[in-house]
Motif scaffolding. Sequence first.
Motif, PDB file in Angstrom:
ATOM      1  N   LEU A 203      99.385  26.382 -59.508  1.00 21.95           N
ATOM      2  CA  LEU A 203     100.033  26.723 -58.241  1.00 21.95           C
ATOM      3  C   LEU A 203      99.370  25.998 -57.070  1.00 21.95           C
ATOM      4  CD1 LEU A 203      98.431  29.091 -56.354  1.00 21.95           C
ATOM      5  CD2 LEU A 203      99.050  30.485 -58.316  1.00 21.95           C
ATOM      6  N   TYR A 204      98.065  25.722 -57.161  1.00 18.83           N
ATOM      7  CA  TYR A 204      97.409  24.902 -56.135  1.00 18.83           C
ATOM      8  C   TYR A 204      98.078  23.526 -56.074  1.00 18.83           C
ATOM      9  CZ  TYR A 204      93.311  27.949 -55.361  1.00 18.83           C
ATOM     10  OH  TYR A 204      92.469  28.974 -55.018  1.00 18.83           O
ATOM     11  N   ARG A 205      98.319  22.960 -57.257  1.00 15.75           N
ATOM     12  CA  ARG A 205      98.934  21.634 -57.309  1.00 15.75           C
ATOM     13  C   ARG A 205     100.344  21.665 -56.731  1.00 15.75           C
ATOM     14  NH1 ARG A 205      98.137  20.839 -62.225  1.00 15.75           N
ATOM     15  NH2 ARG A 205     100.183  21.351 -63.063  1.00 15.75           N
ATOM     16  N   LYS A 206     101.097  22.692 -57.070  1.00 10.98           N
ATOM     17  CA  LYS A 206     102.474  22.787 -56.587  1.00 10.98           C
ATOM     18  C   LYS A 206     102.527  22.980 -55.071  1.00 10.98           C
ATOM     19  CE  LYS A 206     104.445  24.737 -60.852  1.00 10.98           C
ATOM     20  NZ  LYS A 206     105.118  25.926 -61.459  1.00 10.98           N
ATOM     21  N   LEU A 207     101.606  23.780 -54.562  1.00  6.66           N
ATOM     22  CA  LEU A 207     101.580  24.041 -53.124  1.00  6.66           C
ATOM     23  C   LEU A 207     100.850  22.951 -52.345  1.00  6.66           C
ATOM     24  CD1 LEU A 207     100.822  27.884 -53.159  1.00  6.66           C
ATOM     25  CD2 LEU A 207     103.008  26.793 -52.591  1.00  6.66           C
ATOM     26  N   GLN A 208     100.209  22.027 -53.081  1.00  8.02           N
ATOM     27  CA  GLN A 208      99.446  20.925 -52.482  1.00  8.02           C
ATOM     28  C   GLN A 208      98.325  21.453 -51.590  1.00  8.02           C
ATOM     29  OE1 GLN A 208     102.477  18.450 -50.615  1.00  8.02           O
ATOM     30  NE2 GLN A 208     102.885  17.400 -52.534  1.00  8.02           N
ATOM     31  N   VAL A 209      97.550  22.389 -52.136  1.00  8.30           N
ATOM     32  CA  VAL A 209      96.415  22.965 -51.418  1.00  8.30           C
ATOM     33  C   VAL A 209      95.181  22.877 -52.304  1.00  8.30           C
ATOM     34  CG1 VAL A 209      97.900  24.533 -50.106  1.00  8.30           C
ATOM     35  CG2 VAL A 209      96.907  25.301 -52.278  1.00  8.30           C
ATOM     36  N   LYS A 210      94.014  23.197 -51.704  1.00 11.32           N
ATOM     37  CA  LYS A 210      92.764  23.092 -52.446  1.00 11.32           C
ATOM     38  C   LYS A 210      91.987  24.392 -52.504  1.00 11.32           C
ATOM     39  CE  LYS A 210      92.109  18.158 -51.478  1.00 11.32           C
ATOM     40  NZ  LYS A 210      91.193  17.129 -50.905  1.00 11.32           N
ATOM     41  N   THR A 211      92.360  25.369 -51.680  1.00 15.80           N
ATOM     42  CA  THR A 211      91.623  26.624 -51.656  1.00 15.80           C
ATOM     43  C   THR A 211      92.566  27.809 -51.772  1.00 15.80           C
ATOM     44  OG1 THR A 211      91.719  26.979 -49.265  1.00 15.80           O
ATOM     45  CG2 THR A 211      89.951  25.560 -50.099  1.00 15.80           C
ATOM     46  N   ARG A 212      91.985  28.968 -52.111  1.00 14.24           N
ATOM     47  CA  ARG A 212      92.780  30.185 -52.236  1.00 14.24           C
ATOM     48  C   ARG A 212      93.395  30.568 -50.897  1.00 14.24           C
ATOM     49  NH1 ARG A 212      90.150  35.507 -54.931  1.00 14.24           N
ATOM     50  NH2 ARG A 212      89.695  33.888 -56.463  1.00 14.24           N
ATOM     51  N   VAL A 213      92.627  30.441 -49.817  1.00  9.10           N
ATOM     52  CA  VAL A 213      93.128  30.797 -48.489  1.00  9.10           C
ATOM     53  C   VAL A 213      94.328  29.924 -48.124  1.00  9.10           C
ATOM     54  CG1 VAL A 213      92.600  30.850 -46.029  1.00  9.10           C
ATOM     55  CG2 VAL A 213      90.930  31.690 -47.683  1.00  9.10           C
ATOM     56  N   GLN A 214      94.231  28.625 -48.399  1.00  8.34           N
ATOM     57  CA  GLN A 214      95.342  27.723 -48.115  1.00  8.34           C
ATOM     58  C   GLN A 214      96.569  28.095 -48.944  1.00  8.34           C
ATOM     59  OE1 GLN A 214      93.562  23.938 -49.046  1.00  8.34           O
ATOM     60  NE2 GLN A 214      92.836  23.575 -46.944  1.00  8.34           N
ATOM     61  N   ALA A 215      96.332  28.434 -50.192  1.00 13.99           N
ATOM     62  CA  ALA A 215      97.442  28.801 -51.071  1.00 13.99           C
ATOM     63  C   ALA A 215      98.139  30.054 -50.574  1.00 13.99           C
ATOM     64  CB  ALA A 215      96.929  29.022 -52.495  1.00 13.99           C
ATOM     65  N   MET A 216      97.368  31.067 -50.174  1.00 16.37           N
ATOM     66  CA  MET A 216      97.958  32.305 -49.682  1.00 16.37           C
ATOM     67  C   MET A 216      98.730  32.074 -48.379  1.00 16.37           C
ATOM     68  SD  MET A 216      95.182  35.286 -50.634  1.00 16.37           S
ATOM     69  CE  MET A 216      93.803  34.514 -49.776  1.00 16.37           C
ATOM     70  N   ALA A 217      98.161  31.257 -47.495  1.00 13.00           N
ATOM     71  CA  ALA A 217      98.829  30.977 -46.223  1.00 13.00           C
ATOM     72  C   ALA A 217     100.145  30.238 -46.454  1.00 13.00           C
ATOM     73  CB  ALA A 217      97.913  30.154 -45.319  1.00 13.00           C
ATOM     74  N   GLN A 218     100.114  29.244 -47.352  1.00 10.12           N
ATOM     75  CA  GLN A 218     101.321  28.467 -47.642  1.00 10.12           C
ATOM     76  C   GLN A 218     102.384  29.342 -48.289  1.00 10.12           C
ATOM     77  OE1 GLN A 218     102.421  25.722 -46.791  1.00 10.12           O
ATOM     78  NE2 GLN A 218     103.297  24.436 -48.401  1.00 10.12           N
ATOM     79  N   ALA A 219     101.978  30.159 -49.263  1.00  8.87           N
ATOM     80  CA  ALA A 219     102.932  31.024 -49.956  1.00  8.87           C
ATOM     81  C   ALA A 219     103.519  32.061 -49.009  1.00  8.87           C
ATOM     82  CB  ALA A 219     102.254  31.703 -51.140  1.00  8.87           C
TER      83      ALA A 219
END
Length: 231
Positions: A203-219
Amino acid sequence: MAQGSRTSPDRRSPPFRVVIIDDDVVLRRVVSIACAATAGLEVVGEAQYGEEGLALCERLAPDLVVLDLTLPGMGGLEVATRLRESRSTSRILIFTAREDGETVLAAMRSGVHGFLAKSAAIDDVASAMLAVARGESIFPPEHERAAVQELGRLARAARTGSPTLTLREITILQLLADGLSLRQVGTRLGISHRTVESHVTKLYRKLQVKTRVQAMAQAASLGLIELGRTR
């Protein structure tokens, strides 16, 4: 599902040879009891690990494999896929507690021949095993509907151009946003923490993020998860 199948096979015919792959000894026992009480079914092997089960199937070439999805090590879907790739003639019946659309659709795509919930009555388990062994496909209507809904979700995501996260990935991300650790997420979902880590990497790869915080913010910005929920 039709009843009365337990006595219908011709007793003069050799029984269908069954291998059970499930890490739950109680569930393996349930399937064994169903086979013992049913004319036309014979358990020839049991395994509790995916790799062990795959090797057993390669050695015994059973007519039917009753396969759980959540296994230590190699998961059930990978076992099913490898059996199909090896051109095994064994028929595969998934017997699982996981009934979400993503799981059912993945099972269908892996080439299995039937899907049954572990909450099914023992007579239905026996009937499903006989039907799949005879060449039928068994997917209860509620599971077919769940798979169709998952297909619809994927189609909508493709049309909007949003990252196509699976339902399992969204669930994991929501639980992480709720404050759970990877191990706690795994325990909640009945999967290993390594499987959780694998989902997070994807899911990091799909969202193009590197951290959990970035992933949560993007999602959250995409409306996929809700932040600030209480556990």
